[in-house]
Design a protein around this motif. Structure first.
Motif, short mmCIF file in Angstrom:
data_model
loop_
_atom_site.label_atom_id
_atom_site.label_comp_id
_atom_site.label_asym_id
_atom_site.label_seq_id
_atom_site.Cartn_x
_atom_site.Cartn_y
_atom_site.Cartn_z
N ARG A 129 0.84 -1.20 0.00
CA ARG A 129 0.00 0.00 0.00
C ARG A 129 0.87 1.25 0.00
O ARG A 129 0.57 2.23 -0.68
CB ARG A 129 -0.94 0.00 1.20
CG ARG A 129 -2.03 -1.04 1.10
CD ARG A 129 -2.82 -1.12 2.38
NE ARG A 129 -3.75 -0.01 2.50
CZ ARG A 129 -5.01 -0.05 2.08
NH1 ARG A 129 -5.47 -1.12 1.50
NH2 ARG A 129 -5.79 0.99 2.22
N GLU A 230 -4.19 10.83 -0.98
CA GLU A 230 -3.94 9.43 -1.34
C GLU A 230 -3.12 8.73 -0.26
O GLU A 230 -3.37 7.56 0.06
CB GLU A 230 -3.25 9.37 -2.71
CG GLU A 230 -3.21 7.99 -3.33
CD GLU A 230 -4.55 7.44 -3.79
OE1 GLU A 230 -5.60 8.10 -3.55
OE2 GLU A 230 -4.56 6.34 -4.38
N ARG A 233 -5.45 8.03 2.54
CA ARG A 233 -6.39 6.95 2.21
C ARG A 233 -5.70 5.59 2.30
O ARG A 233 -6.28 4.63 2.83
CB ARG A 233 -6.92 7.16 0.78
CG ARG A 233 -7.90 6.10 0.33
CD ARG A 233 -8.41 6.37 -1.07
NE ARG A 233 -7.51 5.94 -2.12
CZ ARG A 233 -7.44 4.71 -2.60
NH1 ARG A 233 -8.24 3.77 -2.11
NH2 ARG A 233 -6.58 4.39 -3.55
N LEU A 234 -4.49 5.53 1.79
CA LEU A 234 -3.84 4.22 1.65
C LEU A 234 -3.14 3.77 2.93
O LEU A 234 -2.97 2.57 3.14
CB LEU A 234 -2.83 4.26 0.51
CG LEU A 234 -3.44 4.33 -0.88
CD1 LEU A 234 -2.37 4.58 -1.93
CD2 LEU A 234 -4.17 3.03 -1.18
#
Lengths: 241, 241
Positions: A129, A230, A233-234
DNA sequence: AAAAGTCTGTTCGGTAGCGCACATACAAGA
DNA sequence: TCTTGTATGTGCGCTACCGAACAGACTTTT
């Protein structure tokens, strides 16, 4: 300059996101490692013996062209790891890893990390991730290089650095920033002067202090926000130390 | 226009590099899929239901800015796969996947691929190595955007496309190329005119034929070679069909 | 054949960033 | 204090690229 307190490996967000059972297994293998400004952790195409988990330091992934000009393609701080090519399977990359902000990191022998990765547990999933988040940063850099002004890119760079530092002071000359952004030193001087006149930053001889972070966020291009969202989120929420 | 023969999944180099035992396990799940020029396989931030293995088609990974301008960050042909975010764990990416050259691909339900990935076998290792090669392509794009001229970038783009096509004809307007490179259409017209006058290419209304590939390779920037070498290094030799 | 649409060629003024040269200012060491 | 090195400010001509407008050429449709 900085407080010379020894950091904990848990100040690295990847490590702090590990379940304690996995963390404990690795704990004996962490080596505290002090990194000086400008130190090259890995030359282009060179095999890494260690992977590095920064705690309050920042490492810049740079690509250097044949003619000597260069460009930063991503930056790694306490949210990440230096050395993804080890577990991705390629062993090396064409880019260099250079210390952009001095400080500590924890390092792990390459073999230890690979072994942990191959357990197919939380570490593997975290690293993958993280790698995807890094990819987003790289692609956004590509787009930003194409379409945005030096001033916008400087704002982006400052904010990315700020996010990875414990305070709002960066020790960094305009010359070095220019190398990272892949632009002229004079271009940085001009953009930085503008930001200083607007009261957003204050700098002198290799020392930049950010005074008005929201102001920077108003001037920066969308690229900064995309990357930040991002990453959020990850990667798991950032626990307090 | 193209021969309408049905391709084999083995024309995709990732699939052909799989040991036959792994390939056979997946074989029943492949769906032949015809892709039209301009078709959007995946919007920014959208969840993919399938991953795609191009055979003689090309897919462009594009990033679109808020103001509508765009830039290509990587290109995927029969050497790769569209949809890496599925196995990297992020599920989505901020970029779009758009068909750049029409043709067939084989697709696989997302769940099937994830299951295969989680077997921790050859497929996983192949996909991770491919992802690293893709990262190189993206970073090189970033550097190229910063430092090289439109003409050099056009050469790079043409060569990258050529490597992924069965013949030396591309159906592509200058307008579309400009979108990919993130430059003006006129800039492409000018650069393409130069290449045509030099006898390297020949084009007319959405149709470009490469006449002198070595000539292009002499004009292109180093970025093309770096990416190509890295793909060759990271991915197994390309078997003949 | 005419009309409409698409693709390419060209021009023109404007500008961001480059390369270079040089001036100034501050810091550290002898 | 003087010297040397490093960091920043500034000016100047140059070039690549941009934005817009428009003309010509080819294709398709009617």
């Amino acid at each position: 300059m900085n407080k010379s307190t020894i950091p904990s490996p848990l100040q690295n967000q990847l490590l702090s996101a590990l379940p304690s059972i996995d963390f404990e297994r690795l704990a004996p293998h962490f080596e505290l490692f002090s990194m000086a400004l400008g130190e090259v952790l890995c030359e282009s195409g060179e095999l890494l013996n260690y992977v590095y988990f920064p705690t309050e330091s920042i490492v810049s992934l740079l690509y250097q062209l044949e003619d000597g000009s260069s460009a930063e393609i991503a930056v790694v701080g306490n949210e990440g790891i230096v050395g993804i090519s080890l577990f991705m399977g390629g062993e090396t990359t064409p880019s260099r890893a250079v210390v952009q902000s001095a400080g500590y990191s924890y390092r792990l022998k390459a073999q230890i990390l690979k072994k942990e990765f191959n357990r197919i547990g939380p570490m593997m999933h975290l690293l993958l991730r993280y790698t995807q988040a890094l990819i987003t940063q790289m692609t956004q850099t590509a787009v930003c290089n194409r379409h945005h002004s030096v001033e916008q890119q400087l704002c982006r760079w400052l904010l990315l650095s700020l996010d990875r530092l414990p305070d709002n002071d960066l020790r960094m000359t305009q010359e070095l920033i220019a190398n990272m952004l892949g632009v002229r030193r004079e271009g940085v001087t001009e953009a930085a002067g503008k930001l200083q006149r607007a009261g957003l930053i204050e700098y002198s001889r290799g020392h930049i202090k950010v005074l008005d972070r929201p102001g920077l966020e108003k001037r920066v291009c969308e690229c900064y926000k995309v990357v930040k969202l991002e990453f959020d989120r990850l990667l798991p929420a950032r626990p307090q130390f």
